[in-house]
Design a protein around this motif. Sequence first.
Motif, PDB file in Angstrom:
ATOM      1  N   THR A  54      10.385  10.366   0.820  1.00 42.00           N
ATOM      2  CA  THR A  54       9.673  10.963   1.944  1.00 42.00           C
ATOM      3  C   THR A  54       8.951   9.958   2.826  1.00 42.00           C
ATOM      4  OG1 THR A  54       9.341  12.901   0.573  1.00 42.00           O
ATOM      5  CG2 THR A  54       7.985  12.759   2.501  1.00 42.00           C
ATOM      6  N   ASN A  55       8.822   8.716   2.409  1.00 42.84           N
ATOM      7  CA  ASN A  55       8.028   7.725   3.145  1.00 42.84           C
ATOM      8  C   ASN A  55       6.568   8.158   3.260  1.00 42.84           C
ATOM      9  OD1 ASN A  55      10.334   6.160   3.611  1.00 42.84           O
ATOM     10  ND2 ASN A  55      10.760   7.190   5.540  1.00 42.84           N
ATOM     11  N   ALA A  56       6.033   8.742   2.204  1.00 39.01           N
ATOM     12  CA  ALA A  56       4.648   9.230   2.217  1.00 39.01           C
ATOM     13  C   ALA A  56       3.656   8.111   2.508  1.00 39.01           C
ATOM     14  CB  ALA A  56       4.311   9.892   0.884  1.00 39.01           C
ATOM     15  N   HIS A  57       4.011   6.890   2.175  1.00 40.03           N
ATOM     16  CA  HIS A  57       3.090   5.773   2.426  1.00 40.03           C
ATOM     17  C   HIS A  57       2.879   5.539   3.922  1.00 40.03           C
ATOM     18  CE1 HIS A  57       7.018   3.832   2.726  1.00 40.03           C
ATOM     19  NE2 HIS A  57       6.432   2.815   3.355  1.00 40.03           N
ATOM     20  N   ARG A  58       3.758   6.073   4.766  1.00 41.57           N
ATOM     21  CA  ARG A  58       3.646   5.896   6.216  1.00 41.57           C
ATOM     22  C   ARG A  58       2.834   6.998   6.891  1.00 41.57           C
ATOM     23  NH1 ARG A  58       9.967   4.429   6.916  1.00 41.57           N
ATOM     24  NH2 ARG A  58       9.877   2.409   5.873  1.00 41.57           N
ATOM     25  N   VAL A  59       2.172   7.834   6.116  1.00 41.41           N
ATOM     26  CA  VAL A  59       1.390   8.932   6.688  1.00 41.41           C
ATOM     27  C   VAL A  59      -0.093   8.660   6.433  1.00 41.41           C
ATOM     28  CG1 VAL A  59       1.034  11.420   6.764  1.00 41.41           C
ATOM     29  CG2 VAL A  59       3.315  10.510   6.268  1.00 41.41           C
ATOM     30  N   VAL A  60      -0.875   8.720   7.524  1.00 35.65           N
ATOM     31  CA  VAL A  60      -2.306   8.439   7.479  1.00 35.65           C
ATOM     32  C   VAL A  60      -3.052   9.579   8.171  1.00 35.65           C
ATOM     33  CG1 VAL A  60      -1.982   5.934   7.446  1.00 35.65           C
ATOM     34  CG2 VAL A  60      -2.235   7.108   9.637  1.00 35.65           C
ATOM     35  N   ASN A  61      -4.382   9.569   8.074  1.00 34.02           N
ATOM     36  CA  ASN A  61      -5.128  10.628   8.754  1.00 34.02           C
ATOM     37  C   ASN A  61      -5.261  10.322  10.251  1.00 34.02           C
ATOM     38  OD1 ASN A  61      -7.462   9.054   9.234  1.00 34.02           O
ATOM     39  ND2 ASN A  61      -8.589   9.937   7.534  1.00 34.02           N
ATOM     40  N   ARG A  62      -5.886  11.202  10.989  1.00 31.45           N
ATOM     41  CA  ARG A  62      -5.928  11.092  12.449  1.00 31.45           C
ATOM     42  C   ARG A  62      -6.681   9.874  12.958  1.00 31.45           C
ATOM     43  NH1 ARG A  62     -10.498  14.890  14.734  1.00 31.45           N
ATOM     44  NH2 ARG A  62     -11.850  14.912  12.920  1.00 31.45           N
ATOM     45  N   ARG A  63      -7.456   9.251  12.099  1.00 27.52           N
ATOM     46  CA  ARG A  63      -8.183   8.046  12.486  1.00 27.52           C
ATOM     47  C   ARG A  63      -7.479   6.774  12.008  1.00 27.52           C
ATOM     48  NH1 ARG A  63     -12.096  11.735  10.936  1.00 27.52           N
ATOM     49  NH2 ARG A  63     -13.471  12.364  12.630  1.00 27.52           N
ATOM     50  N   GLY A  64      -6.331   6.949  11.367  1.00 31.56           N
ATOM     51  CA  GLY A  64      -5.594   5.806  10.845  1.00 31.56           C
ATOM     52  C   GLY A  64      -6.035   5.376   9.464  1.00 31.56           C
ATOM     53  N   ILE A  65      -6.907   6.163   8.841  1.00 32.54           N
ATOM     54  CA  ILE A  65      -7.408   5.840   7.494  1.00 32.54           C
ATOM     55  C   ILE A  65      -6.345   6.225   6.464  1.00 32.54           C
ATOM     56  CG2 ILE A  65      -9.217   6.303   5.781  1.00 32.54           C
ATOM     57  CD1 ILE A  65     -10.361   4.904   8.187  1.00 32.54           C
ATOM     58  N   LEU A  66      -6.103   5.316   5.527  1.00 34.46           N
ATOM     59  CA  LEU A  66      -5.187   5.609   4.431  1.00 34.46           C
ATOM     60  C   LEU A  66      -5.879   6.598   3.512  1.00 34.46           C
ATOM     61  CD1 LEU A  66      -4.093   2.976   5.647  1.00 34.46           C
ATOM     62  CD2 LEU A  66      -3.532   2.255   3.357  1.00 34.46           C
ATOM     63  N   SER A  67      -5.325   7.769   3.393  1.00 28.37           N
ATOM     64  CA  SER A  67      -5.999   8.813   2.620  1.00 28.37           C
ATOM     65  C   SER A  67      -5.120   9.357   1.503  1.00 28.37           C
ATOM     66  CB  SER A  67      -6.431   9.949   3.548  1.00 28.37           C
ATOM     67  OG  SER A  67      -5.339  10.413   4.303  1.00 28.37           O
ATOM     68  N   GLY A  68      -4.071   8.653   1.194  1.00 24.86           N
ATOM     69  CA  GLY A  68      -3.147   9.155   0.188  1.00 24.86           C
ATOM     70  C   GLY A  68      -3.200   8.453  -1.143  1.00 24.86           C
ATOM     71  N   ALA A  69      -4.329   7.829  -1.481  1.00 25.82           N
ATOM     72  CA  ALA A  69      -4.409   7.039  -2.715  1.00 25.82           C
ATOM     73  C   ALA A  69      -4.023   7.845  -3.951  1.00 25.82           C
ATOM     74  CB  ALA A  69      -5.809   6.466  -2.884  1.00 25.82           C
ATOM     75  N   ALA A  70      -4.333   9.121  -3.961  1.00 22.63           N
ATOM     76  CA  ALA A  70      -4.022   9.957  -5.132  1.00 22.63           C
ATOM     77  C   ALA A  70      -2.518  10.168  -5.298  1.00 22.63           C
ATOM     78  CB  ALA A  70      -4.718  11.310  -4.993  1.00 22.63           C
ATOM     79  N   ASN A  71      -1.741   9.891  -4.261  1.00 19.11           N
ATOM     80  CA  ASN A  71      -0.302  10.122  -4.305  1.00 19.11           C
ATOM     81  C   ASN A  71       0.482   8.961  -4.897  1.00 19.11           C
ATOM     82  OD1 ASN A  71      -0.958  12.418  -2.857  1.00 19.11           O
ATOM     83  ND2 ASN A  71      -0.487  11.484  -0.901  1.00 19.11           N
TER      84      ASN A  71
END
Length: 144
Positions: free
Chosen positions: A74-91
């Motif tokens: 899915t390329n989940a690592h390329r998805v960030v929040n609206r401010r560009g903050i990496l918010s997927g650490a739990a994934n």
Amino acid sequence: MGRAAKNYACVGFFAGEALRGDSMDIYKRIGMVCGKIPEGKVATYGQIALLCGKPKNSRQVGFALNRGLSGEKTNAHRVVNRRGILSGAANFETFDMQRLLLEQEGIQVTWTPKGWQVELKRFGWKSTMEDAVMFRKLFEKEGI
């Protein structure tokens, strides 16, 4: 046309469109859209939701990526929040895996008081109305 106008046009393009089939179709859409994020670019949860035809469902995008409902590639690592903050650490397997994967693709990730951040103006995927049309056709072809 400004960014807000482009987003509004994209919303209008999908307006009134109900998902066909079962409730898992949104997750299939999320997987398809995330799979098209170019290497070296990031997209926001809201941007993915918009391209899926569900502009108010950015949290559902996060849920799908967190639970692996959108597929393995899915390329989940390329998805960030609206401010560009990496918010997927739990994934990811480790806390900094998302940052490491992005840096391997040449994306500069900077530490801020809010967390690791990507400069969206520089590294954000500039999806277009043509992308929205392409995804809509793809979804129709797949019956989702």
